[in-house]
Scaffold this motif. Structure first.
Motif, mmCIF file in Angstrom:
data_model
loop_
_atom_site.group_PDB
_atom_site.id
_atom_site.type_symbol
_atom_site.label_atom_id
_atom_site.label_comp_id
_atom_site.label_asym_id
_atom_site.label_seq_id
_atom_site.Cartn_x
_atom_site.Cartn_y
_atom_site.Cartn_z
ATOM 1 N N THR A 22 0.642 -0.806 0.320
ATOM 2 C CA THR A 22 -0.106 0.207 0.017
ATOM 3 C C THR A 22 1.218 1.257 -0.321
ATOM 4 O OG1 THR A 22 -2.195 -1.073 0.345
ATOM 5 C CG2 THR A 22 -1.976 1.259 1.643
ATOM 6 N N GLN A 72 -8.243 0.065 -0.894
ATOM 7 C CA GLN A 72 -9.000 -0.830 0.376
ATOM 8 C C GLN A 72 -10.155 -0.521 0.577
ATOM 9 O OE1 GLN A 72 -5.475 -2.426 1.830
ATOM 10 N NE2 GLN A 72 -6.647 -4.323 2.441
ATOM 11 N N ASP A 92 -6.211 -0.925 -4.695
ATOM 12 C CA ASP A 92 -5.598 -1.786 -3.284
ATOM 13 C C ASP A 92 -6.255 -3.119 -3.287
ATOM 14 O OD1 ASP A 92 -3.809 -2.813 -1.572
ATOM 15 O OD2 ASP A 92 -3.919 -0.577 -0.430
#
Ligand SMILES: Nc1ncnc2c1ncn2[C@@H]1O[C@H](COP(=O)(O)OP(=O)(O)O)[C@@H](O)[C@H]1O
Ligand SMILES: [Mg+2]
Length: 235
Positions: free
Chosen positions: A49, A94, A170
């Motif tokens: 990330t 994400q 992500d």
């Protein structure tokens, strides 16, 4: 049109912690070209990330050199980086990071407002992308009124609506059932065929295998790179 989108040389990233600076990324050397589909994989905590945040110009590296579309990132102001992000990069986080008190339509419209797109064009573009993602009946819903898979598609719609040169995701299928994951993956592959470069972080080797290049990270380093198609891709 510049073919080399991402050019990183010995990039490092450190964060300040109570016990002093902690280096999270070490000596990252990475080139990504405009027609690529790259998957980044590796264990939790490997720095995936953090690397996406650098690639996506959300943060600046602590060391090394990073050029985005030929421009040295270290010398660009936060304002200029914001403009480049808005114009060229779509980011699917994400945890989606949708704005909870705005409707789906407004969430997807925001990057177009920042980009100075006219009201009429915004309505066209937002409606088109949300229809493409099967959300035409949900334009005026709030994010909390949607399922996880639907929120994931809204996040993707918001990233796609500006027609970016680079789409960064992500764990785009991390929390989805197989069927919804397949819908998202097919959409991403279609975008790639239309000329959008893709960089995807995933734990799922079945997802990674659909990329043209797989980058494996461990302990803040790129430990190996596999090219899935031909040597030609690695100019
Ligand atoms: N803002 C931050 N400050 C301090 N440490 C951080 C910060 N962001 C991430 N880290 C640390 O960096 C490491 C890599 O994190 P991350 O990039 O999120 O890994 P991954 O996405 O591969 O799971 C982890 O040990 C994490 O705790
Ligand atoms: Mg992560």
């Amino acid at each position: 049109m510049i073919k080399l989108l991402i050019n990183m040389g010995n990039v490092s990233m450190s964060y300040k912690t109570k016990s002093g600076p902690t280096k999270i990324l070490h000596d990252i050397n990475l080139n990504i070209y405009k027609d690529e589909f790259v998957a980044i994989t590796g264990p939790s905590g490997a720095g995936k990330t953090t690397l996406l945040n650098l690639i996506g110009l959300l943060e600046k590296p602590s060391g090394g050199s990073y050029h985005f579309m030929g421009q040295p990132v270290s010398s660009l102001s936060g304002f200029k980086l914001g403009l480049i992000r808005n114009r060229h990069i779509g980011f699917v986080f994400q945890d989606f990071e949708l704005i909870n008190d705005l409707t789906i339509f407004k969430n997807v419209e925001l990057p177009l407002i920042y980009g100075g797109i006219s009201h009429r064009q915004r309505i066209q573009k937002v409606t088109r992308v949300l229809t493409k993602l099967g959300l035409s009946k949900h334009l005026h819903y709030l994010p909390v009124q949607l399922s996880g898979g639907q929120q994931q598609r809204v996040a993707l719609a918001r990233a796609m609506v500006t027609e970016p040169a680079l789409l960064i995701c992500d764990e785009p299928t991390g929390n989805l059932d197989c069927q919804t994951a397949e819908v998202i993956l097919s959409l991403l592959e279609k975008l790639h065929r239309q000329g959008c470069a893709l960089v995807i972080v995933t734990h799922d080797m079945k997802v990674a295998a659909r990329a043209k290049r797989i980058i494996i990270m461990e302990n803040g380093m790129i430990i190996s790179t596999k090219n899935i198609i031909s040597q030609e891709e690695e100019k």
